[in-house]
Motif scaffolding. Structure first.
Motif, PDB file in Angstrom:
ATOM      1  N   LEU A  48      47.874  42.183  29.867  1.00 28.57           N
ATOM      2  CA  LEU A  48      48.462  41.159  30.733  1.00 28.57           C
ATOM      3  C   LEU A  48      48.122  41.418  32.201  1.00 28.57           C
ATOM      4  CD1 LEU A  48      52.012  40.733  29.119  1.00 28.57           C
ATOM      5  CD2 LEU A  48      50.048  39.200  28.927  1.00 28.57           C
ATOM      6  N   LEU A  49      48.126  42.678  32.604  1.00 32.05           N
ATOM      7  CA  LEU A  49      47.781  43.012  33.986  1.00 32.05           C
ATOM      8  C   LEU A  49      46.320  42.696  34.276  1.00 32.05           C
ATOM      9  CD1 LEU A  49      49.662  46.424  34.272  1.00 32.05           C
ATOM     10  CD2 LEU A  49      50.228  44.324  35.495  1.00 32.05           C
ATOM     11  N   THR A  50      45.448  42.952  33.294  1.00 31.81           N
ATOM     12  CA  THR A  50      44.030  42.602  33.459  1.00 31.81           C
ATOM     13  C   THR A  50      43.868  41.098  33.569  1.00 31.81           C
ATOM     14  OG1 THR A  50      43.467  44.543  32.110  1.00 31.81           O
ATOM     15  CG2 THR A  50      41.724  42.916  32.497  1.00 31.81           C
ATOM     16  N   LEU A  51      44.615  40.361  32.743  1.00 32.67           N
ATOM     17  CA  LEU A  51      44.576  38.902  32.794  1.00 32.67           C
ATOM     18  C   LEU A  51      45.044  38.387  34.155  1.00 32.67           C
ATOM     19  CD1 LEU A  51      44.088  36.218  31.343  1.00 32.67           C
ATOM     20  CD2 LEU A  51      46.424  36.383  30.407  1.00 32.67           C
ATOM     21  N   MET A  52      46.080  39.033  34.699  1.00 37.44           N
ATOM     22  CA  MET A  52      46.564  38.659  36.029  1.00 37.44           C
ATOM     23  C   MET A  52      45.482  38.877  37.086  1.00 37.44           C
ATOM     24  SD  MET A  52      50.433  40.210  35.869  1.00 37.44           S
ATOM     25  CE  MET A  52      50.642  40.088  37.648  1.00 37.44           C
ATOM     26  N   ALA A  53      44.730  39.974  36.955  1.00 35.61           N
ATOM     27  CA  ALA A  53      43.645  40.249  37.911  1.00 35.61           C
ATOM     28  C   ALA A  53      42.578  39.158  37.852  1.00 35.61           C
ATOM     29  CB  ALA A  53      43.031  41.615  37.615  1.00 35.61           C
ATOM     30  N   VAL A  54      42.246  38.724  36.635  1.00 35.43           N
ATOM     31  CA  VAL A  54      41.253  37.659  36.473  1.00 35.43           C
ATOM     32  C   VAL A  54      41.759  36.350  37.081  1.00 35.43           C
ATOM     33  CG1 VAL A  54      40.010  36.253  34.788  1.00 35.43           C
ATOM     34  CG2 VAL A  54      40.258  38.722  34.427  1.00 35.43           C
ATOM     35  N   LEU A  55      43.004  36.014  36.813  1.00 32.60           N
ATOM     36  CA  LEU A  55      43.580  34.776  37.338  1.00 32.60           C
ATOM     37  C   LEU A  55      43.650  34.804  38.863  1.00 32.60           C
ATOM     38  CD1 LEU A  55      46.460  34.227  34.739  1.00 32.60           C
ATOM     39  CD2 LEU A  55      44.300  32.968  34.904  1.00 32.60           C
ATOM     40  N   ASN A  56      44.016  35.959  39.419  1.00 33.38           N
ATOM     41  CA  ASN A  56      44.047  36.092  40.880  1.00 33.38           C
ATOM     42  C   ASN A  56      42.660  35.897  41.481  1.00 33.38           C
ATOM     43  OD1 ASN A  56      46.754  36.595  41.793  1.00 33.38           O
ATOM     44  ND2 ASN A  56      46.683  38.574  40.737  1.00 33.38           N
ATOM     45  N   PHE A  57      41.646  36.335  40.768  1.00 36.03           N
ATOM     46  CA  PHE A  57      40.269  36.172  41.232  1.00 36.03           C
ATOM     47  C   PHE A  57      39.845  34.693  41.230  1.00 36.03           C
ATOM     48  CE2 PHE A  57      35.680  35.960  40.507  1.00 36.03           C
ATOM     49  CZ  PHE A  57      35.205  36.760  41.535  1.00 36.03           C
ATOM     50  N   VAL A  58      40.346  33.946  40.270  1.00 36.03           N
ATOM     51  CA  VAL A  58      39.964  32.539  40.128  1.00 36.03           C
ATOM     52  C   VAL A  58      40.587  31.667  41.220  1.00 36.03           C
ATOM     53  CG1 VAL A  58      40.218  30.513  38.617  1.00 36.03           C
ATOM     54  CG2 VAL A  58      39.537  32.721  37.656  1.00 36.03           C
ATOM     55  N   VAL A  59      41.820  32.010  41.654  1.00 31.74           N
ATOM     56  CA  VAL A  59      42.580  31.140  42.558  1.00 31.74           C
ATOM     57  C   VAL A  59      41.804  30.732  43.820  1.00 31.74           C
ATOM     58  CG1 VAL A  59      44.596  31.083  44.095  1.00 31.74           C
ATOM     59  CG2 VAL A  59      44.868  31.779  41.721  1.00 31.74           C
ATOM     60  N   PRO A  60      41.161  31.664  44.569  1.00 27.84           N
ATOM     61  CA  PRO A  60      40.461  31.244  45.799  1.00 27.84           C
ATOM     62  C   PRO A  60      39.313  30.265  45.559  1.00 27.84           C
ATOM     63  CG  PRO A  60      40.834  33.617  45.807  1.00 27.84           C
ATOM     64  CD  PRO A  60      41.159  33.135  44.442  1.00 27.84           C
ATOM     65  N   GLN A  61      38.778  30.237  44.333  1.00 32.42           N
ATOM     66  CA  GLN A  61      37.659  29.336  44.055  1.00 32.42           C
ATOM     67  C   GLN A  61      38.078  27.870  44.167  1.00 32.42           C
ATOM     68  OE1 GLN A  61      34.393  30.208  43.574  1.00 32.42           O
ATOM     69  NE2 GLN A  61      35.117  32.273  44.113  1.00 32.42           N
ATOM     70  N   PHE A  62      39.324  27.570  43.832  1.00 34.25           N
ATOM     71  CA  PHE A  62      39.803  26.190  43.956  1.00 34.25           C
ATOM     72  C   PHE A  62      39.814  25.757  45.424  1.00 34.25           C
ATOM     73  CE2 PHE A  62      41.825  27.565  39.930  1.00 34.25           C
ATOM     74  CZ  PHE A  62      41.331  26.583  39.092  1.00 34.25           C
TER      75      PHE A  62
END
Length: 598
Positions: A48-62
């Motif tokens: 879950l923590l790894t998934l959170m890291a991936v999601l945090n990485f995606v956010v600035p792209q929007f």
């Protein structure tokens, strides 16, 4: 062996800290040992923590897409798509964050509960000498605050560092791919941060060690004050005690301010270094935008990613403070858990002879409380026959109570032998030995609970009829029957609602219910007046029926009927005989007797 009282001076704390850096891995193994028993939940949480890291990485792209594509080209559909995508990812990120935090808290609470129970059990299992060295207030701090500090290590923030590491590595690689010159300039701040954290680490840890030391002193003073309140009131020493407490409180305040000073310098300094990194990106990134080498969206996204790089560093700096505090607490808990008991259980225990058939025998027993001190007992030999009453008399300090502590194995003799029916005392399990002995002493201990709780304490017999029968034989049943709640009557902390005689009768009822074959009366009536003594003596007579009884008494009028009287003097057996025979000897017993009845 370590001293468990924990009252180290700041100078001693510095010496300990200099030697304890190697305990960091040991502490993590100790703290996370319970967590790792639930590997499935730990693996799920890491995922879950790894998934959170991936999601945090995606956010600035929007944000980048909106600034670079949707706005310049007036593409409303792209704007809506990116905004909705941003909201969906953020909501999903919140759900994952909740699941991870809740799961980590569940693991944390279970691990710390197990650790607290383990420490509590360890403390209760320690021998009598441990509690003579330890301070009650300090033990309370270790079981509460110190273990609470360790819990901060097992938290979502701590495990979040795993996700932060993934984020840090992934984002840094991405930034170098995007613009390696800019990424290199930002990276210059990382070694500066490392050196800063390294410098402040020792100072913060030392400061928190001093704070824990001061907190222990405050707790010890509070505990002493509350348990000695009657003495304080009687001697009107409120002002003196307040002055003493003020001194300790001021010392604690000084240490707390010292810790706060280092924290107050450290946090802004970390923020400044992080801001320098942001400023570098703003300065050189803006120049790149002006030169058309970077878009505004790229710059905004780059700033967001730099912030994502700085978050793990901030988390690490905060975690460092938690780690320092936890390591101080771990050193204090380890200090207790490393205590080596002096009274050891036998490897192949023998069953205790029940009932005792022959005698208790001390042969050439020598004992001293501290190495190098004068002997409390010196070459003592005596025989206590089974089923009889033996009285130990003598002046204060002659060794009577020491014999009792040896017979119950609160201490082990230095030399000689102690035998129960010719079986060495050290071959019995300690619990088996003490279950066969009932002790009624001058200093009665009353637990905070009901009358029934006190009578049943230490006994497996919870039958109400048996409790009433024990109360009748202890001559306290009438008093209990007059109470509104009878056996359910609350006695108050330390039995404050009871008189001295009532407390003593409750302790006798407790011993009667336990029904141990050996009874020890250690100055059981010394604190009572003559009238109360006569009343309680009947209850004591009931307690000693068909028992091997050992009676310690200063009042020689209470030992007339003893089958055997042993006179102690300066740690040795001076005389042995009955009351009449000892009077005829015209020795120590006769002088003690005449002094009491002159």
């Amino acid at each position: 062996m370590r001293n468990p009282n924990g009252r180290m001076s700041p100078t001693e704390i510095k010496k300990q800290l200099a030697q304890s850096d190697t305990t960091a891995i040991e502490m993590l193994r100790f703290v996370f040992g319970s967590v790792l028993k639930r590997r499935g939940l730990v693996i799920l949480n890491v995922f879950l923590l790894t998934l959170m890291a991936v999601l945090n990485f995606v956010v600035p792209q929007f944000t980048k897409n909106i600034i670079d594509h949707a706005l310049p080209n007036s593409q409303q559909q792209a704007l809506y798509t990116n905004v909705i995508g941003l909201l969906i990812v953020t909501i999903f990120l919140g759900v994952v964050s909740f699941a991870s935090t809740y799961m980590m808290q569940m693991l944390s609470q279970r691990a710390i509960t197990e650790l607290r129970i383990k420490t509590y059990r360890f403390i209760l299992k320690e021998d009598y000498a441990f509690f003579q060295d330890a301070k009650t207030g300090d033990l309370m701090v270790r079981l509460t605050s110190d273990i609470g500090n360790l819990q901060m290590l097992i938290s979502s923030n701590t495990f979040g560092i795993i996700g932060n590491i993934f984020t840090f590595v992934g984002v840094l690689i991405f930034l170098f791919i995007q613009n390696w010159q800019l990424a290199l300039m930002v990276s210059i701040t990382f070694p500066i941060l490392f050196v800063t954290i390294r410098f402040f680490r020792g100072h913060i840890r030392e400061a928190y060690s001093n704070v824990r030391y001061a907190q222990s002193k405050i707790n010890n003073q509070l505990q002493a004050t509350l348990t000695e309140i009657e003495l304080i009131k009687a001697y009107t020493t409120e002002n003196a005690e307040t002055t003493k407490f003020e001194s300790i409180a001021e010392e604690s305040n000084g240490y707390s301010l010292e810790a706060t000073k280092w924290q107050a310098i450290f946090q802004p300094l970390v923020t400044l270094i992080n801001t320098i990194g942001t400023a570098i990106v703003l300065l050189f990134g803006s120049l790149l935008v002006m030169n058309k080498a970077m878009t505004i969206g790229d710059l905004v996204a780059y700033l967001a990613y730099v912030a994502m790089l700085q978050d793990p560093i901030r988390s690490f700096s905060m975690l460092m403070n938690v780690f320092q505090t936890a390591q101080v607490s771990y050193d204090r808990i380890k200090n207790i858990l490393s205590y080596e008991p002096k009274i050891l259980e036998p490897t192949t225990p023998q069953p205790f002879p029940n009932p005792l058939q022959q005698h208790i025998q001390l042969s050439n027993v020598t004992f001293d409380y501290e190495m190098g001190s004068d002997h409390a007992l010196n070459d003592v030999s005596m025989t206590i026959p089974a089923g009889k009453t033996t009285a130990l008399v003598g002046r204060s300090g002659s060794g009577k109570s020491t014999i009792i502590k040896l017979l119950t194995r609160f201490y082990d003799r230095s030399k000689g032998d102690i035998l129960f029916d010719n079986i060495d005392i050290r071959t019995f399990q300690i619990s088996d030995l003490r279950q066969h002995i009932s002790v009624v002493s001058q200093d009665v201990t009353i637990v905070d609970g009901t009358i029934a709780d006190n009578i049943m304490y230490g006994s497996n017999n919870t039958n109400e009829e048996a409790i009433w029968q024990a109360a009748k034989r202890a001559d306290i049943a009438d008093f209990i029957a007059k109470q509104p709640n009878q056996l359910a009557t609350q006695v108050g902390e330390r039995g404050l609602k009871l008189s001295g005689g009532q407390k003593q009768r409750l302790s006798i009822a407790r011993a009667l219910l336990k029904d141990a074959p050996i009874v020890i009366l250690d100055e059981a009536t010394a604190a009572l007046d003559n009238e109360s003594e006569k009343t309680i003596q009947h209850a004591l007579d009931n307690l000693m029926v068909a028992k091997t009884a050992i009676v310690i008494a200063h009042r020689l009028s209470t030992v007339h009927k003893a089958d055997q009287i042993i006179v102690m003097n300066d740690g040795q057996v001076a005389e042995t005989g009955t009351h009449d025979s000892l009077l005829q000897k015209q020795g120590i017993y006769k002088r003690l007797y005449d002094a009491q009845f002159e």
